[in-house]
Design a protein around this motif. Structure first.
Motif, mmCIF file in Angstrom:
data_model
loop_
_atom_site.group_PDB
_atom_site.id
_atom_site.type_symbol
_atom_site.label_atom_id
_atom_site.label_comp_id
_atom_site.label_asym_id
_atom_site.label_seq_id
_atom_site.Cartn_x
_atom_site.Cartn_y
_atom_site.Cartn_z
ATOM 1 N N LEU A 216 -5.281 -5.670 4.161
ATOM 2 C CA LEU A 216 -5.817 -5.801 2.804
ATOM 3 C C LEU A 216 -6.999 -4.869 2.584
ATOM 4 O O LEU A 216 -7.203 -4.346 1.486
ATOM 5 C CB LEU A 216 -6.246 -7.248 2.552
ATOM 6 N N ARG A 217 -7.781 -4.634 3.633
ATOM 7 C CA ARG A 217 -8.978 -3.807 3.507
ATOM 8 C C ARG A 217 -8.651 -2.338 3.244
ATOM 9 O O ARG A 217 -9.556 -1.557 2.937
ATOM 10 C CB ARG A 217 -9.822 -3.920 4.770
ATOM 11 N N ARG A 218 -7.405 -1.947 3.400
ATOM 12 C CA ARG A 218 -7.020 -0.580 3.043
ATOM 13 C C ARG A 218 -7.098 -0.356 1.534
ATOM 14 O O ARG A 218 -6.984 0.765 1.058
ATOM 15 C CB ARG A 218 -5.600 -0.295 3.523
ATOM 16 N N THR B 133 -0.748 -6.517 -7.910
ATOM 17 C CA THR B 133 -0.784 -6.797 -6.473
ATOM 18 C C THR B 133 0.199 -5.946 -5.675
ATOM 19 O O THR B 133 0.363 -6.177 -4.468
ATOM 20 C CB THR B 133 -0.482 -8.288 -6.224
ATOM 21 N N ASP B 134 0.842 -4.963 -6.296
ATOM 22 C CA ASP B 134 1.860 -4.173 -5.594
ATOM 23 C C ASP B 134 1.286 -3.442 -4.383
ATOM 24 O O ASP B 134 1.905 -3.418 -3.317
ATOM 25 C CB ASP B 134 2.492 -3.168 -6.557
ATOM 26 N N ASN B 135 0.118 -2.837 -4.522
ATOM 27 C CA ASN B 135 -0.475 -2.087 -3.413
ATOM 28 C C ASN B 135 -0.890 -3.017 -2.271
ATOM 29 O O ASN B 135 -0.765 -2.658 -1.093
ATOM 30 C CB ASN B 135 -1.678 -1.277 -3.894
ATOM 31 N N LEU B 136 -1.383 -4.195 -2.618
ATOM 32 C CA LEU B 136 -1.735 -5.162 -1.587
ATOM 33 C C LEU B 136 -0.498 -5.581 -0.805
ATOM 34 O O LEU B 136 -0.505 -5.649 0.433
ATOM 35 C CB LEU B 136 -2.393 -6.393 -2.218
ATOM 36 N N LYS C 202 2.286 -3.902 -0.460
ATOM 37 C CA LYS C 202 2.784 -2.757 0.313
ATOM 38 C C LYS C 202 2.012 -2.613 1.623
ATOM 39 O O LYS C 202 2.602 -2.330 2.675
ATOM 40 C CB LYS C 202 2.664 -1.477 -0.519
ATOM 41 N N SER C 203 0.713 -2.790 1.577
ATOM 42 C CA SER C 203 -0.106 -2.663 2.786
ATOM 43 C C SER C 203 0.260 -3.725 3.817
ATOM 44 O O SER C 203 0.332 -3.444 5.019
ATOM 45 C CB SER C 203 -1.592 -2.771 2.435
ATOM 46 N N ILE C 204 0.502 -4.938 3.354
ATOM 47 C CA ILE C 204 0.796 -6.034 4.284
ATOM 48 C C ILE C 204 2.183 -5.880 4.900
ATOM 49 O O ILE C 204 2.377 -6.114 6.098
ATOM 50 C CB ILE C 204 0.657 -7.391 3.568
ATOM 51 N N THR C 205 3.168 -5.476 4.106
ATOM 52 C CA THR C 205 4.543 -5.361 4.614
ATOM 53 C C THR C 205 4.707 -4.192 5.584
ATOM 54 O O THR C 205 5.762 -4.059 6.199
ATOM 55 C CB THR C 205 5.544 -5.205 3.454
ATOM 56 N N GLN C 206 3.693 -3.367 5.745
ATOM 57 C CA GLN C 206 3.755 -2.321 6.767
ATOM 58 C C GLN C 206 3.612 -2.897 8.170
ATOM 59 O O GLN C 206 3.945 -2.222 9.154
ATOM 60 C CB GLN C 206 2.668 -1.281 6.507
ATOM 61 N N LEU C 207 3.137 -4.129 8.274
ATOM 62 C CA LEU C 207 3.085 -4.814 9.568
ATOM 63 C C LEU C 207 4.510 -5.219 9.948
ATOM 64 O O LEU C 207 5.191 -5.901 9.181
ATOM 65 C CB LEU C 207 2.175 -6.035 9.493
ATOM 66 N N GLU C 208 4.967 -4.805 11.127
ATOM 67 C CA GLU C 208 6.377 -4.895 11.493
ATOM 68 C C GLU C 208 6.976 -6.302 11.421
ATOM 69 O O GLU C 208 8.101 -6.459 10.958
ATOM 70 C CB GLU C 208 6.584 -4.310 12.894
ATOM 71 N N PRO C 209 6.295 -7.351 11.882
ATOM 72 C CA PRO C 209 6.933 -8.673 11.844
ATOM 73 C C PRO C 209 7.069 -9.261 10.441
ATOM 74 O O PRO C 209 7.748 -10.279 10.273
ATOM 75 C CB PRO C 209 5.989 -9.535 12.702
#
Length: 281
Positions: free
Chosen positions: A90-92, A105-108, A110-117
């Protein structure tokens, strides 16, 4: 008498006209008062709305992403990915400065779904005071990978065939996974697809159904000589070819024989058309 009547009528008409003028003046004053009242009411409502919209409770605080203890942020439903990693994702992004009902909230997400699990994310916005609820949908682990029997799992495959590394290990006990022991040589697990992963899960499920016992692990260190371990015995399958699932159906008739043998059984050999029970020498 005749002169008095016209004079009386004239006075009466004058009084009536005067009263009518007074009534019209009162109506004009009342209409003017209502107009001013409506104007001031509208201006007051506009001013009140402006003041309400400018209240800080409509906006996320500037430190919303600074700590997991922030009252403006709640992360739920994550069991594999630590909340701190989600917070780091989120801090990105900059904390939105718009009123919460205008925040995109689209960018938020997107940042979270980059985490593989993480398979998906739902972000709920709450008004007054402004806050976010991050609802995490994680991939479902089905197969874990270990290099040997002594080493804890170093990776897992999800239901959709995604390989997740040791960064997110170990898993909690809440997941019913199949343990596969493999060196990666001969058949590198990093190249497995979703079909391969599901075949291991299917194989373990079939063994459990046929034997009524829980599969402890699948020994895949030699892809040409595969074993399946259940509490009562080790089962030797050989290669995992198209006939392996038919071989599993033999186990219900063989397990009673294993239990009747007084000596220690090394494994049940299902590699051939005929069944063999190998004793430990």
């Amino acid at each position: 008498m005749s002169e008095e009547r016209p004079r009386y009528s004239q006075n009466r008409r004058l009084k009536q006209a005067k009263m009518q003028r007074q009534v019209r003046q009162s109506q004009r004053r009342l209409a003017l008062f209502r107009s001013y009242y409506k104007l001031f009411l509208i201006l007051g409502m506009i001013l009140l709305g402006y003041v309400i919209l400018k209240m800080p409770q409509w906006r996320l605080p500037a430190d919303a992403f600074d700590s997991l203890n922030s009252p403006a942020l709640e992360i739920v439903n994550n069991r594999i990915v630590p909340s701190q990693k989600i917070l780091s994702a989120l801090r990105r992004n900059q904390v939105p400065t718009q009123p919460i009902f205008l925040v995109k909230t689209d960018n938020l997400k997107k940042s979270i779904t980059q985490l593989e699990p993480i398979q998906n994310v739902y972000i709920r916005r709450f008004w007054f005071p402004a806050r976010l609820q991050i609802i995490i949908i994680e991939r479902i682990p089905v197969v874990t990978i270990s290099p040997n029997l002594e080493t804890p799992p170093i990776a897992f495959f999800s239901l959709d065939g995604k390989l997740i590394g040791r960064e997110y290990m170990p898993l909690t006990d809440n997941y019913d996974t199949v343990s596969v022991i493999t060196y990666g040589s001969g058949d590198d697990y990093r190249n497995w697809d979703v079909s391969k992963v599901n075949n291991f899960k299917k194989l373990a499920n079939l063994v459990e159904i046929e034997t009524g016992e829980k599969v402890e692990y699948i020994d895949y260190r030699d892809p040409k000589d595969v074993y399946i371990k259940i509490p009562s015995v080790n089962v030797r399958l050989g290669s995992l070819n198209a006939t392996v699932f038919d071989k599993i159906h033999r186990l219900p008739s063989l397990l009673p024989q294993v239990k009747m043998i007084n000596k220690k059984v090394k494994y049940i050999d299902l590699r051939w058309d005929s069944n063999f029970i190998k004793l430990d020498e």
